[in-house]
Scaffold this motif. Structure first.
Motif, PDB file in Angstrom:
ATOM      1  N   LEU A  51       0.412  -6.742  12.250  1.00 12.35           N
ATOM      2  CA  LEU A  51       0.024  -8.018  12.867  1.00 12.35           C
ATOM      3  C   LEU A  51       0.192  -7.958  14.387  1.00 12.35           C
ATOM      4  O   LEU A  51      -0.619  -8.482  15.144  1.00 12.35           O
ATOM      5  CB  LEU A  51       0.856  -9.170  12.279  1.00 12.35           C
ATOM      6  CG  LEU A  51       0.707  -9.374  10.751  1.00 12.35           C
ATOM      7  CD1 LEU A  51       1.588 -10.510  10.278  1.00 12.35           C
ATOM      8  CD2 LEU A  51      -0.752  -9.631  10.373  1.00 12.35           C
ATOM      9  N   TRP A  55      -2.667  -8.401  17.207  1.00 12.34           N
ATOM     10  CA  TRP A  55      -2.499  -9.406  18.272  1.00 12.34           C
ATOM     11  C   TRP A  55      -2.799  -8.765  19.631  1.00 12.34           C
ATOM     12  O   TRP A  55      -3.485  -9.336  20.467  1.00 12.34           O
ATOM     13  CB  TRP A  55      -1.063  -9.929  18.247  1.00 12.34           C
ATOM     14  CG  TRP A  55      -0.703 -10.808  19.410  1.00 12.34           C
ATOM     15  CD1 TRP A  55      -1.071 -12.103  19.598  1.00 12.34           C
ATOM     16  CD2 TRP A  55       0.098 -10.449  20.546  1.00 12.34           C
ATOM     17  NE1 TRP A  55      -0.562 -12.587  20.774  1.00 12.34           N
ATOM     18  CE2 TRP A  55       0.162 -11.591  21.380  1.00 12.34           C
ATOM     19  CE3 TRP A  55       0.761  -9.294  20.938  1.00 12.34           C
ATOM     20  CZ2 TRP A  55       0.874 -11.598  22.589  1.00 12.34           C
ATOM     21  CZ3 TRP A  55       1.463  -9.287  22.128  1.00 12.34           C
ATOM     22  CH2 TRP A  55       1.521 -10.443  22.942  1.00 12.34           C
ATOM     23  N   VAL A  60      -5.592 -11.951  18.105  1.00 13.23           N
ATOM     24  CA  VAL A  60      -5.460 -12.919  17.007  1.00 13.23           C
ATOM     25  C   VAL A  60      -3.987 -13.129  16.645  1.00 13.23           C
ATOM     26  O   VAL A  60      -3.222 -12.187  16.549  1.00 13.23           O
ATOM     27  CB  VAL A  60      -6.216 -12.454  15.730  1.00 13.23           C
ATOM     28  CG1 VAL A  60      -7.697 -12.572  15.949  1.00 13.23           C
ATOM     29  CG2 VAL A  60      -5.829 -11.032  15.349  1.00 13.23           C
ATOM     30  N   GLU A  61      -3.603 -14.394  16.505  1.00 16.77           N
ATOM     31  CA  GLU A  61      -2.239 -14.701  16.078  1.00 16.77           C
ATOM     32  C   GLU A  61      -2.252 -15.024  14.604  1.00 16.77           C
ATOM     33  O   GLU A  61      -2.565 -16.136  14.196  1.00 16.77           O
ATOM     34  CB  GLU A  61      -1.673 -15.866  16.890  1.00 16.77           C
ATOM     35  CG  GLU A  61      -1.612 -15.550  18.371  1.00 16.77           C
ATOM     36  CD  GLU A  61      -0.544 -16.365  19.088  1.00 16.77           C
ATOM     37  OE1 GLU A  61       0.169 -17.141  18.412  1.00 16.77           O
ATOM     38  OE2 GLU A  61      -0.427 -16.224  20.314  1.00 16.77           O
ATOM     39  N   LEU A  62      -1.926 -14.040  13.791  1.00 17.60           N
ATOM     40  CA  LEU A  62      -1.987 -14.221  12.340  1.00 17.60           C
ATOM     41  C   LEU A  62      -0.620 -14.619  11.813  1.00 17.60           C
ATOM     42  O   LEU A  62       0.396 -14.120  12.281  1.00 17.60           O
ATOM     43  CB  LEU A  62      -2.414 -12.911  11.683  1.00 17.60           C
ATOM     44  CG  LEU A  62      -3.836 -12.465  12.029  1.00 17.60           C
ATOM     45  CD1 LEU A  62      -3.945 -10.964  11.923  1.00 17.60           C
ATOM     46  CD2 LEU A  62      -4.832 -13.154  11.131  1.00 17.60           C
ATOM     47  N   VAL A  64       2.640 -14.678   9.435  1.00 10.78           N
ATOM     48  CA  VAL A  64       3.325 -13.552   8.822  1.00 10.78           C
ATOM     49  C   VAL A  64       2.888 -13.336   7.376  1.00 10.78           C
ATOM     50  O   VAL A  64       2.795 -12.213   6.902  1.00 10.78           O
ATOM     51  CB  VAL A  64       4.859 -13.773   8.860  1.00 10.78           C
ATOM     52  CG1 VAL A  64       5.593 -12.546   8.347  1.00 10.78           C
ATOM     53  CG2 VAL A  64       5.309 -14.076  10.276  1.00 10.78           C
TER      54      VAL A  64
END
Lengths: 89, 543
Positions: A51, A55, A60-62, A64
């Motif tokens: 992740l 980022w 992209v802020e995915l 958890v």
């Protein structure tokens, strides 16, 4: 025509980036679309690494929980694609 | 923890440790098979130090604390959590100073690099720096607890990216896998250095090792001390200052080699820095055996450095106990080889280490006097040996522990004791003395250790050891008499000497046999010999 080709190119770039990130973090050569994250050697620490990489590379802020043990590669690519296309250009 | 297993490494830290402990386990399995890595639960540092049942407090091997100080204000910031964080650091400092009273493990405490976001916050940056200084200062004065310097770690292992900002945010994994792997390797290296006896001798080839070129062909000023070779010589000089003896082993004419030392201005090492040499045409394994005999040191304490692959392979095959370093011909590669050669590691350096190489330099004068002495007693008288018994306190524990690890020949029970273990012995009924010896040639420094424990009417010596450098000068008899008078003072009637025969402690066995008249076989199991104190009362010097 031009618009759809463009979004197709974006989609491919996302898939490439995701697959490359999974390969690098998990240290595996092959990442099949139906392979589950845990089966590839993934765990919560490696999920965080994947992740973090996405980022940095895609912005992209995915969440958890977007990459769980039983998440398949194809499912994860779809989630990332969704977030990537939702980003303002 | 299962006491039958070899003690390993236990880690506690302020962040998610898996990224560090996983590669540690991999490196440890390779470097020290049979030892394992355990971790305290996430984020628990003070808990791991207070709970007597924690992975750290039950460990007798190596304990590691990984402290990223900004984590103490994680989730709230300095304004909100500053007071609590100060209290935690204060508590940590207090507990660390008291660690030797509660743990026999060897401790390493690392303050980890601050994230870029901390550096951007001036107040937080200052708080982190001051907290780091408080902890480092507390650690520096505590025996058995070592600070870990990480300033050059990223450079040492060519780490590109240290921080992983997003992983820190969502998973509290503040450092990249690359940095964690470097940290893991470094920590295992430190742990291994605490378990391994430091090497004592470095045997150096000359041509294409100390310099580029062949002195017999290129001449003393034709060979070149390149930057890489100068760095290597500086490294070896530092090793000498740390207590290792430097020797040369070269296929050359001796005069040609000496001429390089005399005439080439690029040389960092001088001929006087060389304790012994074998320059000639014998096979190098043969020369190494001769050097071991001459210095009376085991080949297992030797490092052999040579650029020639065939020489190295031959020494490896014939003398597997020697640590062989096959030196590259490439300058940059040489620097890396020295940076990553664990064989040169030594956890701590004491004053005696610094004196050792110089002591060997006066050895020839001593043996010359022995040859000239009409009889042995006369020789001893002329040496004017003085023995001091120094009460073993905290400041001598480092040297005492090192003596137990290094002394193989005159070491009766032969057990290795860590600083905390020695402290525990003294905390009970035990008393200890460091044996300091000087003679007319100079100061040997602290060369012996004896620890006495009271058991009913007897005084037992769990530790009785002397450096082989002072043997056969009646120092061993004097130590026993000293212990006898201590026993007399406290009203004990017997002295108990535990002896564990090993492959190398024949001098100790011989001494016990002579002192007691009890025959000990070379293959005997550990035994305890009892001597009545009355037998050891001060005697005429001829005894």
């Amino acid at each position: 025509m031009e618009t759809s080709r463009k979004s197709g190119a974006v989609a491919d770039a996302v898939e490439d980036t995701v697959v490359t990130a999974l390969r690098a973090v998990l240290g595996v050569a092959e990442v099949a679309p139906d392979a589950r994250f845990a089966a590839l050697g993934g765990d919560s620490m490696r999920a965080v690494r994947v992740l973090s990489r996405l980022w940095r590379e895609l912005g992209v802020e995915l969440p958890v929980d977007s990459l769980q043990k039983d998440t398949t590669v194809a499912e994860f690519v779809a989630v990332v694609r969704e977030h990537a296309s939702a980003r303002p250009a | 923890m299962n006491p039958a297993t070899t003690p390993g490494i236990a880690v506690a830290g302020t962040f998610t440790l898996d990224a560090v402990t996983e590669p540690m386990a991999v490196v440890l399995a390779k470097e020290a098979p049979g030892r394992s890595v355990a971790a305290a639960p996430y984020g628990q540092v003070l808990e791991a130090l207070h709970d007597p049942g924690s992975a750290l407090m039950t460990n007798t091997g190596v304990n590691v604390l990984l402290l990223r100080l900004a984590d103490f204000v994680r989730g709230g910031g300095l304004a909100e959590l500053g007071e609590r964080a100060d209290a935690m650091v204060g508590e940590l400092v207090t507990v660390l100073a008291d660690i030797p009273n509660h743990s026999v493990a060897t401790w390493f405490v690392a303050v980890l690099p601050s994230s870029p976001s901390v550096a951007a916050d001036a107040a937080l940056d200052r708080w982190v720096r001051e907290a780091g200084e408080r902890i480092t200062a507390a650690v520096a004065t505590t025996p058995g607890v070592h600070p870990v310097a990480l300033d050059t770690l990223a450079e040492l292992y060519d780490v590109g990216e240290v921080h992983d900002e997003y992983a820190d945010r969502i998973g509290h994994l503040p450092y990249t896998d690359e940095y964690c792997a470097a940290l893991a390797t470094w920590l295992v290296r430190l742990a291994v250095s605490s378990w391994t006896k430091p090497k004592k001798v470095v045997v150096l080839d000359c041509d294409n090792t100390l310099w580029a070129g062949v002195c017999g062909e290129d001449g003393p000023t034709g060979i070149r001390v390149t930057d890489a070779h100068r760095r290597l010589q500086e490294f070896m000089l530092a090793q000498r200052a740390g207590g290792k003896l430097l020797c040369l082993c070269s296929r050359n004419n001796e005069a040609d080699v000496e001429e390089v030392f005399a005439a080439n201005t690029g040389m960092v090492l001088s001929w006087d820095d060389v304790t012994a040499h074998r320059i000639g045409w014998h096979p190098k394994a043969h020369s190494l055996r001769e050097l071991a005999d001459e210095l009376d040191l085991a080949l297992g304490s030797f490092i052999f450095v040579d650029d020639d692959a065939v020489e190295c392979a031959s020494v490896r095959a014939q003398l597997p106990e020697v640590a062989t370093l096959e030196l590259s011909r490439d300058g940059e590669q040489i620097r890396r080889q020295l940076d990553h050669a664990w064989a040169f590691d030594q956890l701590s350096t004491t004053d005696e280490d610094r004196l050792r190489a110089d002591w060997y330099a006066t050895r020839d004068e001593r043996s010359a006097l022995r040859d000239a002495s009409a009889d042995y007693q006369d020789f001893l008288d002329r040496c004017a040996i003085e023995i001091d018994f120094v009460d073993l306190g905290d400041d001598g524990l480092e040297r005492a522990a090192q003596l137990t690890a290094r002394t193989t020949q005159f070491n009766l029970a032969g057990a290795v004791h860590s600083v905390p273990q020695l402290r525990a012995l003294l905390a009970g009924s035990g008393r200890g003395w460091l044996v300091r010896v000087r003679d007319r040639f100079g100061d040997y420094g602290v060369v012996g250790l004896v620890v006495a424990e009271r058991h009913d009417d007897a005084v037992e010596l769990p530790v009785f050891l002397l450096s082989c450098r002072v043997l056969n000068r009646r120092v061993e008899q004097e130590v026993l008499r000293f212990v006898a008078s201590h026993a007399e003072t406290i009203g004990a009637s017997r002295i108990l000497l535990p002896v564990r025969p090993t492959a190398r402690n024949a001098p100790a066995r011989l001494f016990v046999e002579q002192a007691t008249g009890v025959a000990l076989g070379a293959d005997d199991a550990p035994t305890t010999v009892s001597i009545p104190v009355g037998d050891l009362a001060p005697q005429p010097a001829d005894r």
